[in-house]
Scaffold this active site. Structure first.
Site, PDB file in Angstrom:
ATOM      1  N   ASP A 121       0.894  -1.018  -0.022  1.00 20.12           N
ATOM      2  CA  ASP A 121       0.101  -0.026   0.064  1.00 20.12           C
ATOM      3  C   ASP A 121       0.778   1.174  -0.066  1.00 20.12           C
ATOM      4  OD1 ASP A 121      -2.186   1.537   0.377  1.00 20.12           O
ATOM      5  OD2 ASP A 121      -1.876   1.700   2.334  1.00 20.12           O
ATOM      6  N   ASP A 128      -1.839  -1.207   5.860  1.00 20.31           N
ATOM      7  CA  ASP A 128      -2.147  -0.679   7.447  1.00 20.31           C
ATOM      8  C   ASP A 128      -3.312  -0.399   7.870  1.00 20.31           C
ATOM      9  OD1 ASP A 128      -1.999   1.736   5.635  1.00 20.31           O
ATOM     10  OD2 ASP A 128      -1.658   2.924   7.584  1.00 20.31           O
ATOM     11  N   ASP A 163      -7.262  -1.877   3.554  1.00 22.97           N
ATOM     12  CA  ASP A 163      -6.275  -2.899   3.112  1.00 22.97           C
ATOM     13  C   ASP A 163      -6.669  -4.331   3.626  1.00 22.97           C
ATOM     14  OD1 ASP A 163      -4.673  -0.889   1.919  1.00 22.97           O
ATOM     15  OD2 ASP A 163      -3.623  -0.434   3.838  1.00 22.97           O
TER      16      ASP A 163
END
Length: 600
Positions: free
Chosen positions: A198, A430, A434
């Site tokens: 990410d 995080d 996600d």
């Protein structure tokens, strides 16, 4: 409230919404938000950060952390059983009960191996009596040999060869502030071919700052009213962009009121707050419906309405936001009662270790690194270029389900390209958005514990408790070392027992030798596995030094445990590395230092 209004209660009786007073030196009992006062909080139990962090009004605090200085009042946001520490304990218990495929294979082998050996020993002892009932001396010899075979062939060393290696590796990971939820996840890391990451909060620090904020005049609302609405509504969100907008709105509103000589009215209530996943938030504030977020496809009613009303903003403002995006900013709009009234752009900064980590994964381990982000193309490519991710491996504008679908596609493509061996895909993220991708990946790695989204931490297979991206490389290296250690353990156990079995049939073994071989093989396996406990991060640190320096460089490593340590790779003096508990702290050109050996 006065001190008389405060009463002591059991931590189990604390309910969400209760106000709790935390004295200096006391542990914070539950997760909460500071509503009054400020304090220094020791969060080392969760993050490993030795320096206490300052917490003031509207900032989060976590159960189990210690109030070093200052009296604060917090509002409980979770019960004691639902706190970050409680979740962490539950995850550790789950990790201890989990088994890897290799452990299951060894256990399955032992289920067949043990009865076969037992039957063989019984046959060895009984068959001579059936064939030669009168040859007592010879028959007793075979009975002794059967006992030696039984003791020697005990599968204890073989059974512990795998779990003890994983236990040592998971312990080592824990000492490095990494929670691994079972040996099978650690085993999967050595099979990786793709690592998806990410952007926000993973490659970047997740600490946004508002770079541009433009108010559209003539929309029937004052800037002060819009700023109050943004501050009130976004205070209910935990997204990093939301925090930056709250800080900016409060600061800007303070300047406006100071210049106008007016005072800020008490904030009105926020009603019907909704998170439009992957897009923004909406709520009713002071009788007005406010939407704050992006205008990209999908999303809830707020995002759909914003796209329909974008033309009201005018080409000038649309061009301005596109220009902000082209420069790497993350843009969004503020809509009041269905009409755009402001637009903004926020920027984020890279993590210090992001570039080195990506380079290490690509060049050191030969892995493909892919970025999955919901941000715009400009901001995504700016970060990708900075860390060294190829343009074709940047996937931007993805919603949570889009990230999960991309992970599935990567897994499918990887398996087709590598038909001869099992290859895996890891996802590092995080946030709440996600969680689907973390669940879809072969290995899900969550960044951070304190402040991390609970869903991401619980969905992930591995949690980097201190949020250090370098730990991904450390884990891959640890996974390879565990695999090699297991192979060594199995070879040691089988070789030693095979040797004694052969000696038994040749008549060269005794019962005491069988006992020594059985216990000795277990000790050898155990001692060999405990070498994993020494790895911490120092071995990875030294490997990175040797990889980064050029041949012919002179490297002086100053260690906490060494008064004077010098490793000579040649004649030139280009690099000095200061080592502190295995952490890579700094590089200083040697030509700036005086010649001669360096002392601690």
């Amino acid at each position: 409230q006065t001190e008389a209004d405060v009463e002591k209660i059991c931590v189990e009786d604390v309910r969400v919404g209760d106000y709790l007073q935390v004295e200096p030196g006391a542990k914070i009992p539950v997760d909460g938000v500071v509503v009054r006062g400020h304090a220094l909080i020791d969060q080392s139990i969760l993050t490993g950060e030795s320096k206490p962090v300052e917490r003031a009004k509207s900032e989060e605090v976590f159960a189990g952390t210690v109030n070093v200085a200052g009296k604060i009042c917090i509002r409980a946001t979770a019960r004691a059983s639902e706190s970050a520490v409680s979740r962490l304990v539950a995850l550790i218990e789950k990790a201890q009960a989990d088994t890897s495929p290799t452990e299951k294979l060894v256990a399955s082998f032992a289920k067949v191996y043990t009865p076969v050996i037992l039957c063989g020993a019984v046959i060895m002892a009984a068959l001579p009596w059936v064939l030669q009932p009168t040859a007592a001396e010879s028959n007793f010899m075979w009975m002794r040999r059967s006992l030696i075979l039984l003791v020697t062939s005990c599968p204890c060393a073989l059974l512990i060869s795998t779990p003890i290696a994983y236990a040592c590796a998971i312990s080592t990971a824990g000492r490095n502030r990494v929670l691994v939820k079972g040996g099978r996840h650690l085993e999967m890391l050595r099979k990786l071919s793709v690592v998806a990451v990410d952007k926000t909060g993973t490659l970047t620090q997740g600490r946004f700052a508002v770079e541009h904020f433009a108010f559209l005049e003539g929309k029937g609302a004052s800037m002060a009213h819009v700023l109050r609405g943004v501050s009130a509504v976004e205070s209910f969100s935990t997204h990093p962009v939301a925090r930056s907008l709250v800080e900016y709105s409060k600061e800007k509103l303070g300047h406006l009121l100071k210049n106008d000589g007016a005072s800020s009215p008490p904030p009105s209530g926020v009603w019907d707050f909704k998170m439009e996943e992957g897009h923004g938030v909406s709520a009713t504030y002071s009788g007005d419906r406010i939407y704050i977020g992006s205008a990209r496809g999908g999303g809830g009613a707020g995002g759909v309405l914003l796209r329909e009303r974008m033309e009201e903003a005018g080409d000038q403002w649309l061009a301005r936001t596109r220009g902000w995006e082209a420069k790497g900013g993350t843009t969004g709009w503020i809509m009041l009662n269905g009409s755009p009234v402001a637009c903004y752009s926020v920027i984020d900064t890279l993590r210090n270790e992001a570039t080195d980590t990506v380079e290490d994964l690509q060049k050191g381990y030969g892995l493909r690194v892919v970025m999955l982000t919901g941000d715009n193309e400009g901001a995504s490519r700016r970060v990708a270029d900075a860390v060294g991710i190829a343009g074709d491996d940047v996937h931007f504008g993805l919603l949570p389900h889009g990230k999960a679908e991309t992970i599935k596609q990567l897994r499918s493509l990887t398996k087709k390209q590598q038909q001869r061996r099992s290859m895996a895909v890891a996802m590092v993220g995080d946030g709440v958005n996600d969680a689907p991708a973390l669940a879809a990946a072969d290995v899900g790695i969550s960044m951070g514990c304190a402040g991390a989204a609970a869903s991401a931490m619980e969905t992930a297979d591995i949690v980097l408790m201190d949020g250090d991206l370098k730990k991904v490389s450390f884990l891959i290296n640890l996974s390879a070392r565990v695999h090699n250690t297991i192979i060594e353990n199995v070879v040691l156990a089988v070789a030693l027992k095979t040797l004694v079995v052969v000696m038994t049939f040749l008549g060269w073994a005794w019962l005491w030798l069988a006992v020594v071989a059985d216990v000795g093989s277990m000790l050898l396996v155990t001692i060999n596995s405990t070498r994993l406990l020494q790895s911490k991060e120092k071995l990875q640190f030294r490997r990175e030094i040797l990889r980064q320096i050029r041949e012919g460089d002179n490297v002086i490593v100053i260690d906490e445990s060494d008064d004077d340590a010098e490793i000579d790779f040649g004649h030139s003096s280009d690099l000095i590395v200061i080592e502190d508990s295995g952490d890579f702290d700094s590089e200083i050109p040697l030509h700036t230092l005086a010649a001669g050996s360096l002392r601690k």
